[in-house]
Scaffold this motif. Sequence first.
Motif, PDB file in Angstrom:
ATOM      1  N   VAL A 146       8.401  31.234  22.357  1.00 57.02           N
ATOM      2  CA  VAL A 146       7.116  30.960  21.717  1.00 57.02           C
ATOM      3  C   VAL A 146       5.984  30.844  22.731  1.00 57.02           C
ATOM      4  CG1 VAL A 146       8.102  29.844  19.675  1.00 57.02           C
ATOM      5  CG2 VAL A 146       7.628  28.480  21.720  1.00 57.02           C
ATOM      6  N   LEU A 147       6.301  30.783  24.017  1.00 57.79           N
ATOM      7  CA  LEU A 147       5.240  30.819  25.021  1.00 57.79           C
ATOM      8  C   LEU A 147       4.433  32.106  24.885  1.00 57.79           C
ATOM      9  CD1 LEU A 147       7.092  29.460  28.181  1.00 57.79           C
ATOM     10  CD2 LEU A 147       5.381  28.278  26.797  1.00 57.79           C
ATOM     11  N   HIS A 148       5.084  33.164  24.410  1.00 55.41           N
ATOM     12  CA  HIS A 148       4.403  34.422  24.101  1.00 55.41           C
ATOM     13  C   HIS A 148       4.718  34.802  22.655  1.00 55.41           C
ATOM     14  CE1 HIS A 148       4.351  34.635  28.588  1.00 55.41           C
ATOM     15  NE2 HIS A 148       3.135  35.065  28.318  1.00 55.41           N
ATOM     16  N   GLN A 149       5.852  35.479  22.444  1.00 54.10           N
ATOM     17  CA  GLN A 149       6.315  35.724  21.081  1.00 54.10           C
ATOM     18  C   GLN A 149       7.840  35.818  21.107  1.00 54.10           C
ATOM     19  OE1 GLN A 149       4.135  39.180  19.711  1.00 54.10           O
ATOM     20  NE2 GLN A 149       4.943  40.508  21.300  1.00 54.10           N
ATOM     21  N   VAL A 150       8.459  35.336  20.035  1.00 59.26           N
ATOM     22  CA  VAL A 150       9.912  35.247  19.981  1.00 59.26           C
ATOM     23  C   VAL A 150      10.519  36.651  19.896  1.00 59.26           C
ATOM     24  CG1 VAL A 150      11.894  34.357  18.709  1.00 59.26           C
ATOM     25  CG2 VAL A 150       9.806  32.990  18.885  1.00 59.26           C
ATOM     26  N   TYR A 151      11.487  36.911  20.758  1.00 56.54           N
ATOM     27  CA  TYR A 151      12.152  38.219  20.815  1.00 56.54           C
ATOM     28  C   TYR A 151      13.655  37.994  20.670  1.00 56.54           C
ATOM     29  CZ  TYR A 151      14.404  42.100  23.381  1.00 56.54           C
ATOM     30  OH  TYR A 151      15.241  43.118  23.779  1.00 56.54           O
ATOM     31  N   LYS A 152      14.251  38.586  19.622  1.00 51.02           N
ATOM     32  CA  LYS A 152      15.682  38.460  19.369  1.00 51.02           C
ATOM     33  C   LYS A 152      16.398  39.767  19.674  1.00 51.02           C
ATOM     34  CE  LYS A 152      17.259  36.484  15.705  1.00 51.02           C
ATOM     35  NZ  LYS A 152      17.517  36.114  14.301  1.00 51.02           N
ATOM     36  N   GLY A 153      17.532  39.658  20.313  1.00 53.12           N
ATOM     37  CA  GLY A 153      18.363  40.832  20.528  1.00 53.12           C
ATOM     38  C   GLY A 153      19.360  40.986  19.389  1.00 53.12           C
ATOM     39  N   GLY A 154      20.174  42.041  19.445  1.00 52.02           N
ATOM     40  CA  GLY A 154      21.202  42.244  18.428  1.00 52.02           C
ATOM     41  C   GLY A 154      20.793  43.231  17.359  1.00 52.02           C
ATOM     42  N   ASN A 155      21.530  43.226  16.260  1.00 49.78           N
ATOM     43  CA  ASN A 155      21.283  44.165  15.171  1.00 49.78           C
ATOM     44  C   ASN A 155      19.968  43.858  14.454  1.00 49.78           C
ATOM     45  OD1 ASN A 155      23.754  45.452  15.657  1.00 49.78           O
ATOM     46  ND2 ASN A 155      24.855  44.001  14.350  1.00 49.78           N
ATOM     47  N   ILE A 156      19.257  44.918  14.095  1.00 48.57           N
ATOM     48  CA  ILE A 156      17.967  44.795  13.419  1.00 48.57           C
ATOM     49  C   ILE A 156      18.109  45.191  11.952  1.00 48.57           C
ATOM     50  CG2 ILE A 156      15.569  45.580  13.367  1.00 48.57           C
ATOM     51  CD1 ILE A 156      16.299  43.910  15.828  1.00 48.57           C
ATOM     52  N   PRO A 157      17.664  44.344  11.021  1.00 43.98           N
ATOM     53  CA  PRO A 157      17.712  44.687   9.595  1.00 43.98           C
ATOM     54  C   PRO A 157      16.953  45.985   9.307  1.00 43.98           C
ATOM     55  CG  PRO A 157      17.265  42.357   9.862  1.00 43.98           C
ATOM     56  CD  PRO A 157      17.176  42.963  11.231  1.00 43.98           C
ATOM     57  N   GLU A 158      17.423  46.715   8.325  1.00 40.91           N
ATOM     58  CA  GLU A 158      16.879  48.040   8.011  1.00 40.91           C
ATOM     59  C   GLU A 158      15.397  48.001   7.656  1.00 40.91           C
ATOM     60  OE1 GLU A 158      17.678  51.681   4.802  1.00 40.91           O
ATOM     61  OE2 GLU A 158      19.187  50.107   5.101  1.00 40.91           O
ATOM     62  N   ASN A 159      14.970  46.998   6.875  1.00 46.10           N
ATOM     63  CA  ASN A 159      13.560  46.967   6.460  1.00 46.10           C
ATOM     64  C   ASN A 159      12.634  46.654   7.631  1.00 46.10           C
ATOM     65  OD1 ASN A 159      14.576  44.349   6.562  1.00 46.10           O
ATOM     66  ND2 ASN A 159      13.213  43.599   4.964  1.00 46.10           N
ATOM     67  N   ILE A 160      13.099  45.866   8.602  1.00 46.51           N
ATOM     68  CA  ILE A 160      12.292  45.594   9.794  1.00 46.51           C
ATOM     69  C   ILE A 160      12.174  46.850  10.647  1.00 46.51           C
ATOM     70  CG2 ILE A 160      12.282  44.354  12.005  1.00 46.51           C
ATOM     71  CD1 ILE A 160      13.221  41.888  10.525  1.00 46.51           C
ATOM     72  N   ALA A 161      13.286  47.559  10.797  1.00 35.80           N
ATOM     73  CA  ALA A 161      13.250  48.826  11.551  1.00 35.80           C
ATOM     74  C   ALA A 161      12.293  49.805  10.896  1.00 35.80           C
ATOM     75  CB  ALA A 161      14.656  49.415  11.643  1.00 35.80           C
ATOM     76  N   LYS A 186      22.354  48.698  33.853  1.00 35.65           N
ATOM     77  CA  LYS A 186      22.137  49.107  32.468  1.00 35.65           C
ATOM     78  C   LYS A 186      23.284  48.547  31.653  1.00 35.65           C
ATOM     79  CE  LYS A 186      18.665  52.211  32.815  1.00 35.65           C
ATOM     80  NZ  LYS A 186      17.438  52.229  32.003  1.00 35.65           N
ATOM     81  N   GLY A 187      22.966  47.864  30.575  1.00 34.51           N
ATOM     82  CA  GLY A 187      24.039  47.307  29.771  1.00 34.51           C
ATOM     83  C   GLY A 187      23.565  46.226  28.846  1.00 34.51           C
ATOM     84  N   GLU A 188      24.376  45.191  28.707  1.00 34.96           N
ATOM     85  CA  GLU A 188      24.067  44.115  27.775  1.00 34.96           C
ATOM     86  C   GLU A 188      24.252  42.760  28.449  1.00 34.96           C
ATOM     87  OE1 GLU A 188      26.734  44.762  24.526  1.00 34.96           O
ATOM     88  OE2 GLU A 188      25.408  46.204  23.548  1.00 34.96           O
ATOM     89  N   VAL A 189      23.509  41.765  27.962  1.00 35.57           N
ATOM     90  CA  VAL A 189      23.656  40.402  28.441  1.00 35.57           C
ATOM     91  C   VAL A 189      23.617  39.470  27.238  1.00 35.57           C
ATOM     92  CG1 VAL A 189      21.172  40.082  28.795  1.00 35.57           C
ATOM     93  CG2 VAL A 189      22.805  38.675  30.089  1.00 35.57           C
ATOM     94  N   LEU A 190      24.426  38.417  27.280  1.00 34.85           N
ATOM     95  CA  LEU A 190      24.472  37.441  26.195  1.00 34.85           C
ATOM     96  C   LEU A 190      23.778  36.172  26.654  1.00 34.85           C
ATOM     97  CD1 LEU A 190      25.728  37.122  23.328  1.00 34.85           C
ATOM     98  CD2 LEU A 190      27.636  35.946  24.431  1.00 34.85           C
ATOM     99  N   LEU A 191      22.754  35.731  25.898  1.00 31.22           N
ATOM    100  CA  LEU A 191      21.998  34.536  26.236  1.00 31.22           C
ATOM    101  C   LEU A 191      21.730  33.736  24.972  1.00 31.22           C
ATOM    102  CD1 LEU A 191      20.451  32.955  28.481  1.00 31.22           C
ATOM    103  CD2 LEU A 191      18.414  34.241  27.821  1.00 31.22           C
ATOM    104  N   SER A 192      22.171  32.498  24.961  1.00 31.11           N
ATOM    105  CA  SER A 192      21.973  31.604  23.808  1.00 31.11           C
ATOM    106  C   SER A 192      22.465  32.235  22.507  1.00 31.11           C
ATOM    107  CB  SER A 192      20.492  31.222  23.682  1.00 31.11           C
ATOM    108  OG  SER A 192      20.056  30.557  24.838  1.00 31.11           O
ATOM    109  N   GLY A 193      23.585  32.953  22.602  1.00 31.55           N
ATOM    110  CA  GLY A 193      24.191  33.555  21.421  1.00 31.55           C
ATOM    111  C   GLY A 193      23.574  34.858  20.975  1.00 31.55           C
ATOM    112  N   LEU A 194      22.567  35.364  21.709  1.00 30.67           N
ATOM    113  CA  LEU A 194      21.923  36.626  21.355  1.00 30.67           C
ATOM    114  C   LEU A 194      22.258  37.697  22.395  1.00 30.67           C
ATOM    115  CD1 LEU A 194      18.392  35.326  20.279  1.00 30.67           C
ATOM    116  CD2 LEU A 194      20.274  36.022  18.788  1.00 30.67           C
TER     117      LEU A 194
END
Length: 333
Positions: free
Chosen positions: A137-152, A56-64
């Motif tokens: 894009v093989l499925h759908q793009v998923y970004k980690g990190g902070n989420i903007p308030e309006n998207i949340a 359980k934790g975090e991983v950094l991949l391609s800057g995300l």
Amino acid sequence: MRIWSIRVAVFVLFIAYCLLPIASFAETTIRVLLVDGKNTKLPKKDEKIERFDNAKGEVLLSGLKYSGSIEVWKGDNGLYIVNEIPIEDYIKGVVAGEVGNSWDIEALKAQAVVARTYALYQKLNSGKMPYHLTSSVLHQVYKGGNIPENIAKAVNDTRGEILTYEGKPIIAYYHSTSGGMTEDPAEVFGKSYPYLKPVETSCELSPYFMWEKRIPVSEIERASNVTGVKEIMIDDLTVSNRVRNFRIITENGEHKIPAKELRKSLGWDRLPSTMIINIAKDEDFYIFKGRGYGHGVGMCQWSALDMAKKGMSYRDILSKFYPGTVIELHENR
């Protein structure tokens, strides 16, 4: 005293019942294979893989940065990282990765419902693989990190909502820019669906509504596996006026190349769509002029934005692109 106890018990049960859907949603998770979009590496169908480690934790991949349950799987061709997270957190990352955070709230809500539906469909049909979908894009793009308030907010306001047809989650295809009309899924994926039909759209807001690409002849030869290209032309069109097949003239004869295959070989950015308006030759280059970005099936994201700006709700947007579907709560599928 007994009456009071019964009332308290009934009240507690009532509160528990009201919170049950929320608890169910929180327990629903999705398993995502984290990949570098530029160097996507997937396990082969016959590849033997086994779980190497998890934490359980975090991983950094391609800057995300990705958080949640992180699993490392070892296969014949290397290591694979799988991120398991609550589906609502995942949908926030998808909306952040797929569309702009400055978009109108109704367009963001439409994207949230479509992304959630697509994810659940993949989860139910993923087979025995240790993941349900990829982060690219093989499925759908998923970004980690902070989420903007309006998207949340868009994700929270549509919490648990999915599109169904005859009580089952649909395969909710979507794309960036239609170019004026969406595509029949049979042309792209080889199968028709009653809720995915070509519809006219308005996507002039998109930077890919009109485009022009200069591609070297040598690049086309590599992508098509055809040498000595003398001319390339449109052979036939689909109902949405996309190219179904290209015809390539060489010194030794003619070759018919499916447009979707040539686009895949060239690269999605290299040939943004198969809605080609004109092809011209300039010395050692071919100039392609076209419209749209993506496969063209299902919801056009930039059209959804245009509709939201015109005051339409996310339900209006979804009913246009997925006619005959119903919005339901997914519960714990």
